[in-house]
Design a protein around this motif. Structure first.
Motif, PDB file in Angstrom:
ATOM      1  N   SER A 170     -45.806  23.731 -35.391  1.00 55.32           N
ATOM      2  CA  SER A 170     -44.218  23.690 -34.793  1.00 55.32           C
ATOM      3  C   SER A 170     -44.179  22.911 -33.269  1.00 55.32           C
ATOM      4  CB  SER A 170     -43.723  25.025 -34.831  1.00 55.32           C
ATOM      5  OG  SER A 170     -44.427  25.930 -33.695  1.00 55.32           O
ATOM      6  N   ARG A 171     -45.617  22.957 -32.706  1.00 55.22           N
ATOM      7  CA  ARG A 171     -45.806  22.506 -31.513  1.00 55.22           C
ATOM      8  C   ARG A 171     -46.458  21.272 -31.418  1.00 55.22           C
ATOM      9  NH1 ARG A 171     -45.044  26.830 -27.455  1.00 55.22           N
ATOM     10  NH2 ARG A 171     -44.120  28.627 -28.324  1.00 55.22           N
TER      11      ARG A 171
ATOM     12  N   THR B  38     -38.659  19.778 -30.967  1.00 50.60           N
ATOM     13  CA  THR B  38     -39.572  21.075 -30.589  1.00 50.60           C
ATOM     14  C   THR B  38     -39.828  21.332 -29.404  1.00 50.60           C
ATOM     15  OG1 THR B  38     -41.694  19.703 -30.969  1.00 50.60           O
ATOM     16  CG2 THR B  38     -40.742  20.356 -32.937  1.00 50.60           C
TER      17      THR B  38
ATOM     18  N   HIS C 216     -36.688  23.043 -28.333  1.00 53.16           N
ATOM     19  CA  HIS C 216     -36.356  24.428 -28.808  1.00 53.16           C
ATOM     20  C   HIS C 216     -37.342  25.295 -28.211  1.00 53.16           C
ATOM     21  CE1 HIS C 216     -35.972  27.017 -32.086  1.00 53.16           C
ATOM     22  NE2 HIS C 216     -37.281  27.204 -32.256  1.00 53.16           N
TER      23      HIS C 216
ATOM     24  N   TYR D 268     -32.816  21.684 -36.644  1.00 55.73           N
ATOM     25  CA  TYR D 268     -32.597  23.099 -36.574  1.00 55.73           C
ATOM     26  C   TYR D 268     -31.514  23.853 -37.398  1.00 55.73           C
ATOM     27  CZ  TYR D 268     -36.747  22.926 -33.475  1.00 55.73           C
ATOM     28  OH  TYR D 268     -38.026  22.527 -32.963  1.00 55.73           O
TER      29      TYR D 268
END
Length: 341
Positions: free
Chosen positions: A154-155, A290, A293, A326
């Protein structure tokens, strides 16, 4: 006997080390003939699964009135092949341990950490007198190998690409090994966990749980995945470009990358899309989203400031792309995260 574990100028509690080096009753017997002595009570073994798998399968017996169980691995005799219905961490406090995990031989050296997911099969060769292997068992089903990979994915657009790449068909991904001998932070966290458990300090259960969360977060941050695919010239170029995006997503452009690596911009664009499955510009936007986020859900920074911080100039564009990615608006995402904390 080397009994000092130094980290950031702090030696591990000597009382705990003495306790761990002291031979218990099972070790005394195993040292006599070097034969394994069964240490588990019958109700700690899942008989149905053991019969089916043809090996010892340990169950949740260890978690009576607790979520975490820590023990020293008994020395002087080999431990037979087995699996678990819970997550296990093997931490090499001192010395070394030879193991076979899913049929693959590996060695844990001082400071190394092995994370075994549910169902991972492993055996352990006999430990010597100066070897201290610490077992940490915990039944939090929300933490597993896939959880760690997804956090890392996710990163990082590079990790996302590598994790999606096909792996060897016969290689199970239900264990991870972390070579953390030179990571003082990991050593310090592990020492604190071990001391809290064996010294039975007040509120130790709550403190150990908190330390485990910190440990897992640090392991995710340091987690590295090797590229399983053949390193031909084109794939290596794509991996390098993805790494560039992760590091320089705010200002990166296809033109800059093409010039840096000496390729025609159109050729690089077509090659990237073919290998990754998405255009270069889309991957850059994904990385920016991301990062946004992370800031939205972990800080109180104004959304407008976050948009600027990740290198996006058009606010309307950001809001549309963020919702598409998202399925939630930025402020709603932040509020939802606060509710779940």
């Amino acid at each position: 006997m080397e009994a000092l574990t130094l980290l950031e100028g702090k030696a591990m509690n000597q009382r705990v080390l003495n306790m761990l080096y002291t031979l218990n009753s099972i070790e005394k017997k195993q040292r006599e003939d070097f034969h394994y002595l069964e240490e588990m009570p019958p109700n700690a073994i899942n008989k149905e699964l053991s019969k089916k798998e043809k090996m010892k399968v340990l169950n949740n017996y260890f978690f009576k009135n607790k979520d975490i169980y820590i023990s020293k691995h008994n020395r002087f005799a080999p431990y037979p092949t087995h699996s678990h219905t819970f997550l296990e961490i093997n931490y090499m406090l001192e010395g070394e341990a030879k193991q076979v995990v899913n049929g693959k031989a590996l060695i844990l050296n001082r400071g190394d950490l092995l994370l075994l997911d549910v169902g991972a099969e492993h055996s352990i060769e006999a430990l010597g007198e100066n070897d201290l292997l610490i077992n940490i068992l915990f039944r939090n089903s929300n933490i597993n190998i896939d959880f760690l990979k997804d956090l890392r994915r996710s990163r990082s657009v590079l990790y996302d690409f590598l994790l999606k790449s096909p792996i060897k068909a016969n290689e199970e991904q239900n264990y991870l090994i972390f070579r953390t001998a030179k990571n003082n932070k990991i050593s310090q966290i592990m020492d604190e966990i071990i001391e809290e458990y064996f010294l039975k300090k007040e509120f130790s259960d709550a403190i150990i749980k908190a330390y485990l969360q910190i440990l897992v977060t640090n392991l995710v941050r340091d987690y590295r995945i090797s590229d399983q695919q053949p390193q031909n010239k084109r794939r290596k170029l794509v991996v390098d470009v993805l790494d560039e995006i992760d590091k320089n997503y705010k200002t990166i452009t296809l033109q800059k990358i093409a010039k840096k690596y000496g390729y025609n911009k159109n050729y690089l664009s077509n090659l990237f899309k073919k290998e990754v499955g998405k255009p270069f510009s889309e991957i850059v936007i994904q990385k920016k989203l991301t990062q946004a986020h992370i800031l939205i859900t972990s800080t109180s920074l104004p959304i407008s400031q976050i948009i600027e911080a990740v290198g996006i100039s058009n606010k309307s564009f950001f809001y549309k792309k963020y919702y598409d990615f998202y399925k939630e608006k930025p402020l709603a995402d932040r509020q939802h995260n606060l509710i779940n904390i």
